[in-house]
Design a protein around this motif. Sequence first.
Motif, PDB file in Angstrom:
ATOM      1  N   ARG A   1       0.826  -1.208   0.000  1.00 24.77           N
ATOM      2  CA  ARG A   1       0.000   0.000   0.000  1.00 24.77           C
ATOM      3  C   ARG A   1       0.863   1.262   0.000  1.00 24.77           C
ATOM      4  O   ARG A   1       0.547   2.242  -0.667  1.00 24.77           O
ATOM      5  N   LEU A   2       1.961   1.230   0.752  1.00 23.75           N
ATOM      6  CA  LEU A   2       2.872   2.385   0.783  1.00 23.75           C
ATOM      7  C   LEU A   2       3.526   2.613  -0.583  1.00 23.75           C
ATOM      8  O   LEU A   2       3.674   3.744  -1.035  1.00 23.75           O
TER       9      LEU A   2
ATOM     10  N   GLY B   1       1.618   6.725  -6.771  1.00 28.90           N
ATOM     11  CA  GLY B   1       0.510   7.633  -7.071  1.00 28.90           C
ATOM     12  C   GLY B   1       0.890   9.085  -6.838  1.00 28.90           C
ATOM     13  O   GLY B   1       0.554   9.970  -7.631  1.00 28.90           O
ATOM     14  N   MET B   2       1.602   9.348  -5.748  1.00 28.70           N
ATOM     15  CA  MET B   2       2.043  10.714  -5.453  1.00 28.70           C
ATOM     16  C   MET B   2       3.033  11.215  -6.505  1.00 28.70           C
ATOM     17  O   MET B   2       2.993  12.374  -6.907  1.00 28.70           O
TER      18      MET B   2
ATOM     19  N   ASP C   1       2.280   1.689  -3.523  1.00 32.77           N
ATOM     20  CA  ASP C   1       1.221   2.221  -4.385  1.00 32.77           C
ATOM     21  C   ASP C   1       0.995   3.708  -4.116  1.00 32.77           C
ATOM     22  O   ASP C   1       0.835   4.500  -5.044  1.00 32.77           O
ATOM     23  N   PHE C   2       0.965   4.074  -2.854  1.00 32.22           N
ATOM     24  CA  PHE C   2       0.762   5.479  -2.489  1.00 32.22           C
ATOM     25  C   PHE C   2       1.906   6.345  -3.023  1.00 32.22           C
ATOM     26  O   PHE C   2       1.689   7.418  -3.594  1.00 32.22           O
TER      27      PHE C   2
END
Length: 115
Positions: A11-12, A18-19, A14-15
């Motif tokens: 999840r990190l 995305g950022m 992916d985050f």
Amino acid sequence: MDDQSCFYIDRLVDFGLGMGIANQMVGIMNQYMRTMDIPGSIQQMQQPVPAIFYVAIDGKQVGPLNDSEMAALIAQKKVNKDTLAWMPRMLGWKPIEQVPAILKLVALTPPPLSV
């Protein structure tokens, strides 16, 4: 390390990706907005970069010349379509008939006044 901690790492990642993509999109949008022309808005007019010309007259390099100096040489018939010319961003010397910026001056230079 258990399955739950791997889920958080994914999840990190992916985050973070995305950022990064969002940051690039914002940069592109900001660049586009700075160069966009909005009719009716008050925008600073960019000053045109004055053209600088060099010509070869009698085998000698003459210049730098601005628009009015070049127009005077055209009016005095000291240069013609076969005269070699150069200006910044050109790779080499070319005949005036192949330099659009100078051809524009030829078209704008009035013929001699005959009274």
